[in-house]
Design a protein around this motif. Structure first.
Motif, mmCIF file in Angstrom:
data_model
loop_
_atom_site.group_PDB
_atom_site.id
_atom_site.type_symbol
_atom_site.label_atom_id
_atom_site.label_comp_id
_atom_site.label_asym_id
_atom_site.label_seq_id
_atom_site.Cartn_x
_atom_site.Cartn_y
_atom_site.Cartn_z
ATOM 1 N N VAL A 201 0.837 -1.206 0.000
ATOM 2 C CA VAL A 201 0.000 0.000 0.000
ATOM 3 C C VAL A 201 0.867 1.250 0.000
ATOM 4 O O VAL A 201 1.848 1.344 0.736
ATOM 5 N N MET A 202 0.475 2.206 -0.826
ATOM 6 C CA MET A 202 1.108 3.525 -0.854
ATOM 7 C C MET A 202 0.070 4.559 -0.450
ATOM 8 O O MET A 202 -1.118 4.426 -0.768
ATOM 9 N N ALA A 203 0.511 5.572 0.268
ATOM 10 C CA ALA A 203 -0.393 6.657 0.657
ATOM 11 C C ALA A 203 0.336 7.983 0.549
ATOM 12 O O ALA A 203 1.541 8.070 0.802
ATOM 13 N N ILE A 204 -0.401 9.008 0.153
ATOM 14 C CA ILE A 204 0.131 10.371 0.126
ATOM 15 C C ILE A 204 -0.819 11.252 0.920
ATOM 16 O O ILE A 204 -2.033 11.023 0.942
ATOM 17 N N SER A 205 -0.263 12.254 1.591
ATOM 18 C CA SER A 205 -1.091 13.074 2.471
ATOM 19 C C SER A 205 -0.625 14.515 2.487
ATOM 20 O O SER A 205 0.500 14.837 2.086
ATOM 21 N N VAL A 206 -1.517 15.367 2.975
ATOM 22 C CA VAL A 206 -1.205 16.765 3.268
ATOM 23 C C VAL A 206 -1.758 17.066 4.653
ATOM 24 O O VAL A 206 -2.643 16.366 5.152
ATOM 25 N N SER A 207 -1.233 18.103 5.262
ATOM 26 C CA SER A 207 -1.693 18.501 6.595
ATOM 27 C C SER A 207 -2.395 19.847 6.515
ATOM 28 O O SER A 207 -2.204 20.616 5.570
ATOM 29 N N PHE A 208 -3.210 20.132 7.521
ATOM 30 C CA PHE A 208 -3.918 21.406 7.581
ATOM 31 C C PHE A 208 -4.429 21.608 9.003
ATOM 32 O O PHE A 208 -4.350 20.702 9.841
ATOM 33 N N ARG A 209 -4.949 22.791 9.263
ATOM 34 C CA ARG A 209 -5.526 23.096 10.574
ATOM 35 C C ARG A 209 -6.957 23.592 10.409
ATOM 36 O O ARG A 209 -7.256 24.352 9.493
ATOM 37 N N ILE A 210 -7.815 23.131 11.302
ATOM 38 C CA ILE A 210 -9.183 23.630 11.398
ATOM 39 C C ILE A 210 -9.401 24.061 12.838
ATOM 40 O O ILE A 210 -9.303 23.245 13.763
ATOM 41 N N LEU A 211 -9.652 25.365 13.034
ATOM 42 C CA LEU A 211 -9.837 25.914 14.380
ATOM 43 C C LEU A 211 -8.698 25.488 15.304
ATOM 44 O O LEU A 211 -8.907 25.049 16.434
ATOM 45 N N ASP A 212 -7.484 25.574 14.771
ATOM 46 C CA ASP A 212 -6.242 25.282 15.491
ATOM 47 C C ASP A 212 -6.048 23.797 15.798
ATOM 48 O O ASP A 212 -5.161 23.435 16.574
ATOM 49 N N GLU A 213 -6.870 22.939 15.205
ATOM 50 C CA GLU A 213 -6.690 21.497 15.360
ATOM 51 C C GLU A 213 -5.897 20.973 14.164
ATOM 52 O O GLU A 213 -6.311 21.129 13.019
ATOM 53 N N GLY A 214 -4.736 20.361 14.425
ATOM 54 C CA GLY A 214 -3.909 19.835 13.354
ATOM 55 C C GLY A 214 -4.422 18.496 12.855
ATOM 56 O O GLY A 214 -4.655 17.574 13.644
ATOM 57 N N LEU A 215 -4.609 18.388 11.542
ATOM 58 C CA LEU A 215 -5.172 17.185 10.935
ATOM 59 C C LEU A 215 -4.374 16.801 9.698
ATOM 60 O O LEU A 215 -3.611 17.604 9.151
ATOM 61 N N GLY A 216 -4.573 15.566 9.252
ATOM 62 C CA GLY A 216 -3.984 15.114 8.004
ATOM 63 C C GLY A 216 -5.026 14.389 7.183
ATOM 64 O O GLY A 216 -5.892 13.697 7.734
ATOM 65 N N VAL A 217 -4.971 14.551 5.863
ATOM 66 C CA VAL A 217 -5.867 13.824 4.966
ATOM 67 C C VAL A 217 -5.007 13.094 3.948
ATOM 68 O O VAL A 217 -4.004 13.631 3.465
ATOM 69 N N ALA A 218 -5.384 11.857 3.652
ATOM 70 C CA ALA A 218 -4.556 11.021 2.780
ATOM 71 C C ALA A 218 -5.401 10.274 1.769
ATOM 72 O O ALA A 218 -6.589 10.012 1.987
ATOM 73 N N LEU A 219 -4.755 9.926 0.668
ATOM 74 C CA LEU A 219 -5.277 8.971 -0.300
ATOM 75 C C LEU A 219 -4.417 7.722 -0.200
ATOM 76 O O LEU A 219 -3.184 7.818 -0.149
ATOM 77 N N ALA A 220 -5.046 6.554 -0.173
ATOM 78 C CA ALA A 220 -4.295 5.305 -0.032
ATOM 79 C C ALA A 220 -4.825 4.259 -0.995
ATOM 80 O O ALA A 220 -6.033 4.168 -1.235
ATOM 81 N N GLY A 221 -3.905 3.472 -1.543
ATOM 82 C CA GLY A 221 -4.288 2.411 -2.463
ATOM 83 C C GLY A 221 -3.086 1.565 -2.834
ATOM 84 O O GLY A 221 -1.984 1.754 -2.299
ATOM 85 N N PRO A 222 -3.263 0.630 -3.754
ATOM 86 C CA PRO A 222 -2.143 -0.213 -4.188
ATOM 87 C C PRO A 222 -1.006 0.632 -4.755
ATOM 88 O O PRO A 222 -1.244 1.638 -5.434
ATOM 89 N N ILE A 223 0.223 0.227 -4.491
ATOM 90 C CA ILE A 223 1.387 1.006 -4.919
ATOM 91 C C ILE A 223 1.373 1.254 -6.422
ATOM 92 O O ILE A 223 1.653 2.372 -6.882
ATOM 93 N N SER A 224 1.041 0.245 -7.207
ATOM 94 C CA SER A 224 1.093 0.398 -8.664
ATOM 95 C C SER A 224 0.134 1.477 -9.150
ATOM 96 O O SER A 224 0.508 2.331 -9.967
ATOM 97 N N ARG A 225 -1.100 1.469 -8.657
ATOM 98 C CA ARG A 225 -2.086 2.455 -9.119
ATOM 99 C C ARG A 225 -1.789 3.842 -8.562
ATOM 100 O O ARG A 225 -1.966 4.854 -9.250
ATOM 101 N N MET A 226 -1.340 3.898 -7.316
ATOM 102 C CA MET A 226 -0.999 5.190 -6.726
ATOM 103 C C MET A 226 0.175 5.830 -7.457
ATOM 104 O O MET A 226 0.194 7.043 -7.688
#
Length: 254
Positions: A201-226
């Protein structure tokens, strides 16, 4: 001692409820006790309490037990009013629709990441997980993203403190190498894992803040398709990040 007993009882109650999700059917008291590794007397007390509160019921003369829909009703009421998800859900849904990959939203909880939302991809072969699942900071892309939000000194202290087990042969377990990777990723604005938490599995992500809460969002899937769709997926993640940041600016401007 009383505090420890209360914690143990809470853990056993959660184990008892989760075992039904795995069994996907009614269980006898003996089966429940065996599956959660609990003395049958303690298990009996838990079941009786949950039955009295309306969370489980007895099915037949064999005394098999199964949860009622009360648990679903309570969980649904909680989920509908999640202070973060109700604001972020439309952006997450659009991200899954446009990429077809599994979308993960996570937040650092001390030395691990907890998934707050998981929207599974539409492909037959896809990464699967569940809200509430926890992942190590050092081997998950959201873990790295949330470490990247920390001040350098705090990040170094955290990496020094946490354990870095080798989850797969690709897991980064050297502290200096991990800190260098996170610093490099923070500078370029995105993070990735390639077979570090799950081998294929491969995943890529970015980080951000909402109301000073640190969060991360990612996309994940098979390495070949990613890998094949990397540029398009990263661009779409960046769009989602911009939408989150605009949402945060609107909240802070109120």
């Amino acid at each position: 001692m009383a505090g420890q007993d209360a914690v143990k009882t809470a853990a056993r109650t959660l184990d008892l409820l989760e075992v039904f999700a795995k069994a996907r059917g009614p269980l006898s008291l003996t089966e429940i006790a065996q599956r959660i590794n609990t003395p049958i007397s303690s298990c009996h007390s838990l079941v009786r309490t949950l039955q009295a509160r309306g969370y489980v019921y007895v099915l037949d003369s064999r005394k098999r037990v199964y949860p009622t829909k009360r648990l679903l009703a309570v969980a649904s009421a909680i989920a509908r009013h999640d202070p973060l998800l109700e604001k972020l859900a439309p952006i997450l849904e659009d991200l899954r629709r446009d990429t077809g990959e599994t979308v993960l939203l996570g937040k650092r909880q001390d030395d691990h990441v907890t998934y707050l939302e998981v929207i599974e991809g539409t492909h037959i072969v896809r990464y699967t997980s569940s809200p509430g699942d926890t992942k190590p900071l050092h081997s998950s892309t959201i873990g790295k993203a949330t470490l990247g939000l920390m001040e350098p000194a705090d990040r170094a202290a955290m990496v020094t403190r946490i354990e870095l087990p080798r989850v797969t042969p690709n897991t980064v377990t050297d502290r200096a190498a991990l800190l260098e990777e996170i610093e490099r990723s923070a500078a370029r604005g995105w993070y990735e894992t390639r077979g570090e938490n799950i081998a294929d599995v491969m995943a890529i992500s970015v980080s951000f803040r909402i109301l000073d809460e640190g969060l991360g969002v990612a996309l994940a899937g098979p390495i070949s398709r990613m890998t094949e769709n990397f540029d398009a997926y990263l661009a779409r993640l960046k769009q989602a990040q911009a939408a989150f940041e605009a949402l945060n600016a609107a909240f802070e401007g109120r």
